[in-house]
Each structure stands twice: as structure tokens, then as C-alpha cells.
Write a protein that holds these residues in place. Sequence first.
Motif, PDB file in Angstrom:
ATOM      1  N   VAL A  38      15.948  15.096   9.179  1.00  0.00           N
ATOM      2  CA  VAL A  38      16.014  14.367   7.912  1.00  0.00           C
ATOM      3  C   VAL A  38      16.146  12.874   8.217  1.00  0.00           C
ATOM      4  CG1 VAL A  38      17.328  14.011   5.783  1.00  0.00           C
ATOM      5  CG2 VAL A  38      17.080  16.320   6.737  1.00  0.00           C
ATOM      6  N   GLU A  39      15.389  12.072   7.495  1.00  0.00           N
ATOM      7  CA  GLU A  39      15.474  10.613   7.626  1.00  0.00           C
ATOM      8  C   GLU A  39      15.671  10.002   6.249  1.00  0.00           C
ATOM      9  OE1 GLU A  39      12.693   6.750   8.718  1.00  0.00           O
ATOM     10  OE2 GLU A  39      12.077   8.720   9.435  1.00  0.00           O
ATOM     11  N   GLY A  43      24.024  12.090  -3.856  1.00  0.00           N
ATOM     12  CA  GLY A  43      25.150  12.483  -4.691  1.00  0.00           C
ATOM     13  C   GLY A  43      26.011  13.549  -4.022  1.00  0.00           C
ATOM     14  N   PRO A  44      27.213  13.773  -4.562  1.00  0.00           N
ATOM     15  CA  PRO A  44      28.151  14.729  -3.970  1.00  0.00           C
ATOM     16  C   PRO A  44      27.529  16.106  -3.782  1.00  0.00           C
ATOM     17  CG  PRO A  44      29.194  13.524  -5.757  1.00  0.00           C
ATOM     18  CD  PRO A  44      27.741  13.165  -5.788  1.00  0.00           C
ATOM     19  N   SER A  45      27.739  16.646  -2.603  1.00  0.00           N
ATOM     20  CA  SER A  45      27.352  18.020  -2.254  1.00  0.00           C
ATOM     21  C   SER A  45      25.858  18.291  -2.350  1.00  0.00           C
ATOM     22  CB  SER A  45      28.132  19.027  -3.112  1.00  0.00           C
ATOM     23  OG  SER A  45      29.527  18.854  -2.918  1.00  0.00           O
ATOM     24  N   CYS A  46      25.014  17.262  -2.296  1.00  0.00           N
ATOM     25  CA  CYS A  46      23.576  17.552  -2.228  1.00  0.00           C
ATOM     26  C   CYS A  46      23.286  18.170  -0.859  1.00  0.00           C
ATOM     27  CB  CYS A  46      22.726  16.321  -2.521  1.00  0.00           C
ATOM     28  SG  CYS A  46      22.649  15.066  -1.256  1.00  0.00           S
ATOM     29  N   VAL A  47      22.186  18.922  -0.793  1.00  0.00           N
ATOM     30  CA  VAL A  47      21.898  19.737   0.393  1.00  0.00           C
ATOM     31  C   VAL A  47      20.524  19.395   0.958  1.00  0.00           C
ATOM     32  CG1 VAL A  47      21.530  22.104   1.207  1.00  0.00           C
ATOM     33  CG2 VAL A  47      23.307  21.634  -0.497  1.00  0.00           C
ATOM     34  N   PHE A  48      20.477  19.220   2.272  1.00  0.00           N
ATOM     35  CA  PHE A  48      19.222  19.080   2.998  1.00  0.00           C
ATOM     36  C   PHE A  48      19.077  20.287   3.914  1.00  0.00           C
ATOM     37  CE2 PHE A  48      20.531  14.702   2.163  1.00  0.00           C
ATOM     38  CZ  PHE A  48      19.368  14.177   1.628  1.00  0.00           C
ATOM     39  N   VAL A  81      11.590  13.219   4.709  1.00  0.00           N
ATOM     40  CA  VAL A  81      11.799  11.764   4.613  1.00  0.00           C
ATOM     41  C   VAL A  81      12.144  11.417   3.171  1.00  0.00           C
ATOM     42  CG1 VAL A  81      10.780   9.477   4.911  1.00  0.00           C
ATOM     43  CG2 VAL A  81      10.171  11.333   6.491  1.00  0.00           C
ATOM     44  N   ILE A  82      13.240  10.696   3.010  1.00  0.00           N
ATOM     45  CA  ILE A  82      13.653  10.181   1.713  1.00  0.00           C
ATOM     46  C   ILE A  82      13.358   8.685   1.750  1.00  0.00           C
ATOM     47  CG2 ILE A  82      15.486  10.080  -0.010  1.00  0.00           C
ATOM     48  CD1 ILE A  82      14.772  12.972   1.047  1.00  0.00           C
ATOM     49  N   ARG A  83      12.394   8.246   0.951  1.00  0.00           N
ATOM     50  CA  ARG A  83      11.924   6.860   0.990  1.00  0.00           C
ATOM     51  C   ARG A  83      12.897   5.897   0.297  1.00  0.00           C
ATOM     52  NH1 ARG A  83       8.547   6.750   5.140  1.00  0.00           N
ATOM     53  NH2 ARG A  83       6.902   8.294   4.930  1.00  0.00           N
ATOM     54  N   GLY A 137      10.627  19.614   4.959  1.00  0.00           N
ATOM     55  CA  GLY A 137       9.195  19.459   5.105  1.00  0.00           C
ATOM     56  C   GLY A 137       8.541  18.656   4.005  1.00  0.00           C
ATOM     57  N   HIS A 138       9.350  17.959   3.210  1.00  0.00           N
ATOM     58  CA  HIS A 138       8.807  17.213   2.080  1.00  0.00           C
ATOM     59  C   HIS A 138       9.221  15.750   2.142  1.00  0.00           C
ATOM     60  CE1 HIS A 138       7.411  20.904   0.448  1.00  0.00           C
ATOM     61  NE2 HIS A 138       8.612  21.423   0.565  1.00  0.00           N
TER      62      HIS A 138
END
Length: 188
Positions: A70-71, A79-84, A105-107, A121-122
Motif C-alpha cells: 500500500v502506498e 479515517g478511524p479503523s479503515c482497512v487495507f 495506491v491512494i493518490r 490491487g486498486h
Amino acid sequence: MQDVFVHETSCVDDGATIGEGTRIWHFCHIQSGATIGKNCSLGQNVNVSNNVRIGDGCKIQNNVSIYEGVELESYVFCGPSCVFTNDLTPRAKYPKGSKHYKKTVIREGASIGANATIVCGHEIGTWALIGSGAVVTTDVPAHALMLGVPARQKGWVCKCGEVLGDNLSCRTCGRSYRRDGASIREVR
């Protein structure tokens, strides 16, 4: 690590890099090879795995684990407790190892709401907004508002975070946008 705050209950492994002005709060673990940019804030109980890259100005709220693969680019909000995730078909007995992890990748400027899940993968586009509890199973265009399970696009969001109306003009900051293929682009 000058001008970095790490709470005494947190652990930063050798080989991790943390940018100046970053604050790491209670019970966090930053693993070897992780790189965290400048002026980030990591809330309580955040885990940053091996070889993860986090850009400048990111805000990661409590109970978030950012796994290898994850990048986060700069100014991402988690936000709190989000999941990757990083493996589509995990098995405890048959681990595949990091070379098989799916890259996510989170831009820049994207926000992920509390308890949302980002399936690996997104790509989440710049300034996109993922609603609380949403489950993202596809790529997300820049500025898209994604809600639901599975997440579906429900509109567009301004760089400032305001949901845009049909005219694609922001009533809060005054920015205007125009359609650009499957996304929108700011009009300058």
C-alpha cells in the motif's frame, strides 16, 4: 529524527524513515523499511508495515494498519479503523510472501472514511472521497464520491471536500470543474 514526536509506547524499528514534523501517538508500530513523510499524524494503534511509503501531510486516524503493497501519496486522510488489504486469497498455512502482494495506491488528497475497506490491487484517484463503511473493489476516479457495499460512485467532490452539484461548481470555495472522460478536472 529531528523534530519528530514518537510517543513512548510506540515502536519504530531500525531502518524506518520518518520526516520532520511528524507525530506518532500511542501504541503505534513503524516497521523496518517504512518511509513516512513530513508533517504526518498517526493516531493511536497505527501499524505501518515493511516497505510502505507514506507521503507528506498524511493524517492516519486510530486503529489503521497500512500493509506492505500500500502506498499513500501526500495529504491522504485515513479515517478511524479503515482497512487495507494486500492479498486477494490469503492462507495462513500457505503464505505467498510480499512479491505476490497486490499494489494499492491512494493518490494525493484522497480521503477514506471510518471503517471503509480498500480491497488490494486498486488505485484511489486524487481528491476522491470514500464514504464511511464503503468497500472499494475497483479503481476510483479522481474526485469521485464512493459510497456503499460494494462502493459505487454517487457524485463528485471538490478538492476542498465539498460534494459538487450538477453544475460541478463548489459553493464553498468557488472552484469549478468540467468533465474529462471518466473523471473531472478543475477549470483554471
